[in-house]
Design an enzyme around this catalytic site. Sequence first.
Site, PDB file in Angstrom:
ATOM      1  N   ASP A  99       3.952   6.888   2.051  1.00 41.72           N
ATOM      2  CA  ASP A  99       2.669   7.256   1.433  1.00 41.72           C
ATOM      3  C   ASP A  99       1.493   6.634   2.175  1.00 41.72           C
ATOM      4  O   ASP A  99       1.646   5.651   2.907  1.00 41.72           O
ATOM      5  CB  ASP A  99       2.645   6.813  -0.039  1.00 41.72           C
ATOM      6  CG  ASP A  99       2.906   5.321  -0.188  1.00 41.72           C
ATOM      7  OD1 ASP A  99       3.947   4.841   0.297  1.00 41.72           O
ATOM      8  OD2 ASP A  99       2.054   4.608  -0.757  1.00 41.72           O
ATOM      9  N   GLU A 166       4.110   2.741  -1.996  1.00 45.02           N
ATOM     10  CA  GLU A 166       3.781   1.341  -1.674  1.00 45.02           C
ATOM     11  C   GLU A 166       2.328   1.031  -1.983  1.00 45.02           C
ATOM     12  O   GLU A 166       1.994  -0.061  -2.462  1.00 45.02           O
ATOM     13  CB  GLU A 166       4.080   1.065  -0.192  1.00 45.02           C
ATOM     14  CG  GLU A 166       3.988  -0.403   0.224  1.00 45.02           C
ATOM     15  CD  GLU A 166       2.598  -0.890   0.605  1.00 45.02           C
ATOM     16  OE1 GLU A 166       2.372  -2.106   0.662  1.00 45.02           O
ATOM     17  OE2 GLU A 166       1.708  -0.041   0.833  1.00 45.02           O
TER      18      GLU A 166
END
Length: 466
Positions: A99, A166
């Site tokens: 991400d 994350e």
Amino acid sequence: MAQARASEIQPVRADLVDDYDPSRFVESLQQVIRCATVVNDDGTYDETTFDEMAKVLVQRFPLVHQHLERETFNRHGVLLTWRGTKDDLDPIVLMAHQDVVPVEAGTESDWTVPPFSGAVADGRIYGRGALDCKGSLIAILEAVEYMLERDVQIERTVLVVLGHDEEVGGHKGAKVIARELEERGVRPWFVVDEGGSVVVGIITAVDSPVALVGIAEKGYMDVTLTAEGEGGHSSIPPRDTPLVQIADAVAKLDRSPMKPRIGTMAPMLRALSGSMSGVAGRLAGRPEMAAPILTRVFARDNLMNALQRTTMVPTVMSGGEKINVIPQLASAHVNVRIIPGDTIASVTSHIRSVVGPDVHIEVDQDVSWEPSALSSTESDGWRVVTGVIGSIFPNAIISPWVVVGAADARYFEEFSAGVYRFAPFEVDSEAIAGVHATNEFVNVKDAQRAVSFFVRLISAAATTAD
Ligand SMILES: [Zn+2]
């Protein structure tokens, strides 16, 4: 399970990846940058962007997907298992998240190239996520693909963990994967994740490149301060209104920092002492003795200050809506990064003693966590990781440090012998400025080294010399 003895650690072969074509790294990275795997601050994301990225990875890394077991967690968190022949050896874990953070609205046109184009310009691959953390992700997978193409057999299992959230805490991705591995009885020999790299011109008073390897992470706290009062018309104002109280509270916090903990910095200072110029250089070799002077010198440098103590900074303040009305309520959000040695409780009591009884303090427990434990710099895992770093970046001084940000790796700390944070890229202040901001990039010239790093790391940790 068995740990390798130092004598079993394989020497690093310098000639290993001369025949790797770095344009493959560049193309793979460009393609994953084009998948805009953005997670928003509220944790939402467009699932199709992650599906798209998964497709790109299957296309770019056919052997990885043929030979490694692929499991998914919450649909997009990925665990790849490259099984070694000796299952009594504890595996190693290589991590990178899929991400990326959003591009702030209105800043798109500030970029040299559009942020999700993956275009190459000036010898750089630009794009949101290039450095944080798709560069590492691609380097890991290119390395495994390269080794599989050459039929490399491994003895020690290699686990590749690719979280997908994350940037908002890793709760659905890496955290779930870590918990599952722990339950399966996996005890990683060592873990390598982002959270350090070869920095150039970043550490004050050090001219040489420094390979910063994270051995711990600072903790994190979101704190809200609120003050309440009478309010009313501004023509006959009382003293000490809620706005004044809050302004006073944040100013006091700024002037009353928590005490420095030079002991946490000691491993870094010892590593750098020979290369630091000036007063700091003369004293860095004996940090405990020189603490009173060093802490004062470091307090003048934002990075060194963040490395020696818990920091706290107001980030959002609110109160009042009309220029002639005194608000009854004012508040400030304070973001805190906790150094190992301090705790959420000790920080809270520090804030309380500084701001006084009239300001209400609330800690958002859901998004706060304690600083992590320090991984060993004496372990075999440390020797393997830093040995490989030294072979790829021979001019860099290798130094442990405490990562000022946060990464998914913390979820592996409790059941791994060593968690080390390092991405094999050389970064200067311009490269660091692009992370979570405008013009994030990775240098094309780093492609070969980045892939070589992971090939050598896997070779050193998981294969036997001929
Ligand atoms: Zn990251």
